[in-house]
Design an enzyme around this catalytic site. Sequence first.
Site, PDB file in Angstrom:
ATOM      1  N   SER A  17       0.817  -1.216   0.000  1.00 30.23           N
ATOM      2  CA  SER A  17       0.000   0.000   0.000  1.00 30.23           C
ATOM      3  C   SER A  17       0.852   1.268   0.000  1.00 30.23           C
ATOM      4  O   SER A  17       1.871   1.360   0.686  1.00 30.23           O
ATOM      5  CB  SER A  17      -0.905   0.009   1.233  1.00 30.23           C
ATOM      6  OG  SER A  17      -1.587   1.244   1.293  1.00 30.23           O
ATOM      7  N   SER A  19      -0.609   4.052   1.012  1.00 24.90           N
ATOM      8  CA  SER A  19      -1.260   4.931   1.998  1.00 24.90           C
ATOM      9  C   SER A  19      -0.301   5.423   3.093  1.00 24.90           C
ATOM     10  O   SER A  19      -0.331   6.618   3.439  1.00 24.90           O
ATOM     11  CB  SER A  19      -2.467   4.232   2.620  1.00 24.90           C
ATOM     12  OG  SER A  19      -3.458   4.038   1.646  1.00 24.90           O
ATOM     13  N   THR A  63      -8.307  -2.066   4.211  1.00 27.40           N
ATOM     14  CA  THR A  63      -8.166  -2.511   2.834  1.00 27.40           C
ATOM     15  C   THR A  63      -8.470  -4.002   2.745  1.00 27.40           C
ATOM     16  O   THR A  63      -8.913  -4.626   3.718  1.00 27.40           O
ATOM     17  CB  THR A  63      -6.781  -2.112   2.268  1.00 27.40           C
ATOM     18  OG1 THR A  63      -6.757  -2.419   0.871  1.00 27.40           O
ATOM     19  CG2 THR A  63      -5.617  -2.799   2.964  1.00 27.40           C
ATOM     20  N   LYS A  67     -12.837  -4.967   4.401  1.00 24.78           N
ATOM     21  CA  LYS A  67     -13.781  -3.830   4.343  1.00 24.78           C
ATOM     22  C   LYS A  67     -15.205  -4.229   4.750  1.00 24.78           C
ATOM     23  O   LYS A  67     -15.885  -3.474   5.454  1.00 24.78           O
ATOM     24  CB  LYS A  67     -13.794  -3.228   2.935  1.00 24.78           C
ATOM     25  CG  LYS A  67     -12.496  -2.504   2.587  1.00 24.78           C
ATOM     26  CD  LYS A  67     -12.543  -1.910   1.192  1.00 24.78           C
ATOM     27  CE  LYS A  67     -11.210  -1.266   0.852  1.00 24.78           C
ATOM     28  NZ  LYS A  67     -11.177  -0.649  -0.460  1.00 24.78           N
ATOM     29  N   ASP A 103     -14.075   5.439  -0.513  1.00 24.56           N
ATOM     30  CA  ASP A 103     -13.831   4.933  -1.876  1.00 24.56           C
ATOM     31  C   ASP A 103     -14.869   5.489  -2.845  1.00 24.56           C
ATOM     32  O   ASP A 103     -14.576   5.706  -4.022  1.00 24.56           O
ATOM     33  CB  ASP A 103     -13.913   3.394  -1.901  1.00 24.56           C
ATOM     34  CG  ASP A 103     -12.664   2.726  -1.345  1.00 24.56           C
ATOM     35  OD1 ASP A 103     -11.594   3.360  -1.331  1.00 24.56           O
ATOM     36  OD2 ASP A 103     -12.767   1.555  -0.915  1.00 24.56           O
ATOM     37  N   GLY A 131     -16.111  -5.608  -2.502  1.00 26.71           N
ATOM     38  CA  GLY A 131     -16.335  -4.356  -1.786  1.00 26.71           C
ATOM     39  C   GLY A 131     -16.125  -3.125  -2.641  1.00 26.71           C
ATOM     40  O   GLY A 131     -16.908  -2.164  -2.562  1.00 26.71           O
ATOM     41  N   THR A 154     -18.025 -15.125 -10.028  1.00 29.74           N
ATOM     42  CA  THR A 154     -19.010 -15.799  -9.173  1.00 29.74           C
ATOM     43  C   THR A 154     -20.352 -15.103  -9.426  1.00 29.74           C
ATOM     44  O   THR A 154     -20.654 -14.068  -8.813  1.00 29.74           O
ATOM     45  CB  THR A 154     -18.600 -15.675  -7.684  1.00 29.74           C
ATOM     46  OG1 THR A 154     -17.241 -16.098  -7.552  1.00 29.74           O
ATOM     47  CG2 THR A 154     -19.496 -16.518  -6.782  1.00 29.74           C
ATOM     48  N   ARG A 157     -22.592 -13.432  -6.751  1.00 31.40           N
ATOM     49  CA  ARG A 157     -22.182 -12.156  -6.132  1.00 31.40           C
ATOM     50  C   ARG A 157     -22.656 -10.977  -6.992  1.00 31.40           C
ATOM     51  O   ARG A 157     -23.069  -9.941  -6.481  1.00 31.40           O
ATOM     52  CB  ARG A 157     -20.658 -12.094  -5.957  1.00 31.40           C
ATOM     53  CG  ARG A 157     -20.164 -12.943  -4.797  1.00 31.40           C
ATOM     54  CD  ARG A 157     -18.727 -12.623  -4.432  1.00 31.40           C
ATOM     55  NE  ARG A 157     -18.612 -11.495  -3.518  1.00 31.40           N
ATOM     56  CZ  ARG A 157     -17.452 -11.051  -3.027  1.00 31.40           C
ATOM     57  NH1 ARG A 157     -16.321 -11.636  -3.363  1.00 31.40           N
ATOM     58  NH2 ARG A 157     -17.427 -10.015  -2.218  1.00 31.40           N
TER      59      ARG A 157
HETATM   60  P1  NAP Z   1     -12.728  -7.979  -2.993  1.00 35.71           P
HETATM   61  O1  NAP Z   1     -13.839  -7.535  -2.098  1.00 35.71           O
HETATM   62  O2  NAP Z   1     -11.872  -9.130  -2.585  1.00 35.71           O
HETATM   63  O3  NAP Z   1     -13.402  -8.323  -4.433  1.00 35.71           O
HETATM   64  C1  NAP Z   1     -12.628  -8.727  -5.531  1.00 35.71           C
HETATM   65  C2  NAP Z   1     -13.531  -9.121  -6.687  1.00 35.71           C
HETATM   66  O4  NAP Z   1     -12.670  -9.514  -7.767  1.00 35.71           O
HETATM   67  C3  NAP Z   1     -14.443 -10.320  -6.407  1.00 35.71           C
HETATM   68  O5  NAP Z   1     -15.614 -10.201  -7.181  1.00 35.71           O
HETATM   69  C4  NAP Z   1     -13.593 -11.501  -6.914  1.00 35.71           C
HETATM   70  O6  NAP Z   1     -14.341 -12.606  -7.315  1.00 35.71           O
HETATM   71  C5  NAP Z   1     -12.949 -10.882  -8.136  1.00 35.71           C
HETATM   72  N1  NAP Z   1     -11.710 -11.551  -8.498  1.00 35.71           N
HETATM   73  C6  NAP Z   1     -10.621 -11.743  -7.727  1.00 35.71           C
HETATM   74  N2  NAP Z   1      -9.660 -12.376  -8.430  1.00 35.71           N
HETATM   75  C7  NAP Z   1     -10.195 -12.600  -9.659  1.00 35.71           C
HETATM   76  C8  NAP Z   1      -9.707 -13.239 -10.825  1.00 35.71           C
HETATM   77  N3  NAP Z   1      -8.475 -13.772 -10.876  1.00 35.71           N
HETATM   78  N4  NAP Z   1     -10.512 -13.307 -11.910  1.00 35.71           N
HETATM   79  C9  NAP Z   1     -11.762 -12.776 -11.873  1.00 35.71           C
HETATM   80  N5  NAP Z   1     -12.285 -12.154 -10.790  1.00 35.71           N
HETATM   81  C10 NAP Z   1     -11.501 -12.075  -9.711  1.00 35.71           C
HETATM   82  O7  NAP Z   1     -11.731  -6.795  -3.291  1.00 35.71           O
HETATM   83  P2  NAP Z   1     -12.088  -5.237  -3.440  1.00 35.71           P
HETATM   84  O8  NAP Z   1     -12.049  -4.561  -2.108  1.00 35.71           O
HETATM   85  O9  NAP Z   1     -13.332  -5.108  -4.253  1.00 35.71           O
HETATM   86  O10 NAP Z   1     -10.813  -4.687  -4.237  1.00 35.71           O
HETATM   87  C11 NAP Z   1     -10.541  -5.088  -5.576  1.00 35.71           C
HETATM   88  C12 NAP Z   1      -9.310  -4.334  -6.073  1.00 35.71           C
HETATM   89  O11 NAP Z   1      -9.665  -2.960  -6.228  1.00 35.71           O
HETATM   90  C13 NAP Z   1      -8.177  -4.346  -5.051  1.00 35.71           C
HETATM   91  O12 NAP Z   1      -7.265  -5.342  -5.378  1.00 35.71           O
HETATM   92  C14 NAP Z   1      -7.551  -2.962  -5.168  1.00 35.71           C
HETATM   93  O13 NAP Z   1      -6.376  -3.039  -5.941  1.00 35.71           O
HETATM   94  C15 NAP Z   1      -8.548  -2.153  -5.948  1.00 35.71           C
HETATM   95  N6  NAP Z   1      -8.977  -0.960  -5.179  1.00 35.71           N
HETATM   96  C16 NAP Z   1      -8.374   0.220  -5.457  1.00 35.71           C
HETATM   97  C17 NAP Z   1      -8.769   1.381  -4.803  1.00 35.71           C
HETATM   98  C18 NAP Z   1      -8.100   2.688  -5.125  1.00 35.71           C
HETATM   99  O14 NAP Z   1      -8.203   3.632  -4.340  1.00 35.71           O
HETATM  100  N7  NAP Z   1      -7.444   2.796  -6.276  1.00 35.71           N
HETATM  101  C19 NAP Z   1      -9.779   1.322  -3.829  1.00 35.71           C
HETATM  102  C20 NAP Z   1     -10.380   0.104  -3.574  1.00 35.71           C
HETATM  103  C21 NAP Z   1      -9.965  -1.046  -4.259  1.00 35.71           C
HETATM  104  P3  NAP Z   1     -14.823 -13.763  -6.303  1.00 35.71           P
HETATM  105  O15 NAP Z   1     -15.977 -13.197  -5.538  1.00 35.71           O
HETATM  106  O16 NAP Z   1     -15.207 -14.881  -7.206  1.00 35.71           O
HETATM  107  O17 NAP Z   1     -13.638 -14.085  -5.428  1.00 35.71           O
END
Ligand code: NAP
Length: 274
Positions: A17, A19, A63, A67, A103, A131, A154, A157
Site C-alpha cells: 500500500s 497509503s 483494505t 472492508k 472509496d 467491496g 461468481t 455475487r
Molecule cells: P474484494 O472484495 O476481494 O473483491 C474482488 C472481486 O474480484 C471479487 O468479485 C472476486 O471474485 C474478483 N476476483 C478476484 N480475483 C479474480 C480473478 N483472478 N478473476 C476474476 N475475478 C476475480 O476486493 P475489493 O475490495 O473489491 O478490491 C478489488 C481491487 O480494487 C483491489 O485489489 C484494489 O487493488 C482495488 N482498489 C483500489 C482502490 C483505489 O483507491 N485505487 C480502492 C479500492 C480497491 P470472487 O468473488 O469470485 O472471489
Amino acid sequence: MTRPKRLVLLGHPVEQSLSPIFQNALLTHAGIPLRYEAVDVAPVALARNLEQLRVDGAAGNVTVPHKISVAAHCDWLTPIALRVGAVNTFWTDDGTLFGDNTDVGGFVAAVRTHVPLLPDHARVVILGAGGSASAVLAGCEELTVGRVDIVARTPARAEALALQFGSMAHAATDLNAVLAEADLVVNATPIGISGEELPVDPHAIGPRASVLDLVYRRGETPWVLACRARGLQATDGLTMLVEQGALAFSRWFDHQLSPQEMRTVIWSAIGERR
Ligand code: NAP
C-alpha cells in the site's frame, strides 16, 4: 470527534500500500505528531485488533480483505458506508467505532477528473463484485449513470449486488454485448496488481468507452497500457487512491487541510513511486 491517538491501515497483506507514504506526508505537513502504521491483520485476528483499537482511541483505513467485515463490527455507519456495506475509513470516540466509505467519493472524483465528458445516462460495466465494486455502484448513483452491468466470475455475487442497487444495476449475462455498448469500463478485481493477466480483452471493448482500472502499480497496469494501445482513454487507480485518502484525512482531522493542499502533498509524496 476526539482527535485520533493512533492511525493505522488494516489489511492482509498491507506492505504494497502507498497509503502510509502519503498519510505520513500529510501528518508532517499538518504538524500532527502521529505516525500512520500499516498493520497486517489476518482475518481470524480482526475482531481482537478492533477491540484494541477502540481502547487505543485509534482511527484509520481498511483494505482488502477486511472492508465488509469491519462494517459489521462498527457501532455506527455513515449513510454511504451503509449503502455500500463496506468500510474503508473508521474512527473511534469513547470506545464507539464509526465507519465510513471514502472509496465512493474517490471513485466519483476519479471519473470527474479523467472522464469529464461521460454522457448523461451512461452505460457502465464493472468487472468484479466485491467491496470496491459496491463502492463503484454507489458512485454511479451519485453520477446518475443510466445502467450498470456487473461482470463477475461468481455470478451469485453479481446478482446480489444488482439486487442491492435496484433497477440501475444488472448482473451481466452477455459479456461481449455489454462491453461493446459501454461508455465506461471499470476493473474492480485485483487482476493486474502483479503479473500480465488482463481483466478483459481490450479489443472486446467498444471504441467510445473510457477505461478506469482501480488497480495501480508502478509504470501503470498492463490493462491500462493495453487499452491505451487499442486507442481507448484509460487511467489507473492512483487518482481514486489519492482522493479517498484525502477524504479520510479530512474525516479524522476535521478538514484541517484544504482539498487542494492535500492533493499537492499526496501527489508529491507518491511522485517517485508512480
Ligand atoms: P474484494 O472484495 O476481494 O473483491 C474482488 C472481486 O474480484 C471479487 O468479485 C472476486 O471474485 C474478483 N476476483 C478476484 N480475483 C479474480 C480473478 N483472478 N478473476 C476474476 N475475478 C476475480 O476486493 P475489493 O475490495 O473489491 O478490491 C478489488 C481491487 O480494487 C483491489 O485489489 C484494489 O487493488 C482495488 N482498489 C483500489 C482502490 C483505489 O483507491 N485505487 C480502492 C479500492 C480497491 P470472487 O468473488 O469470485 O472471489
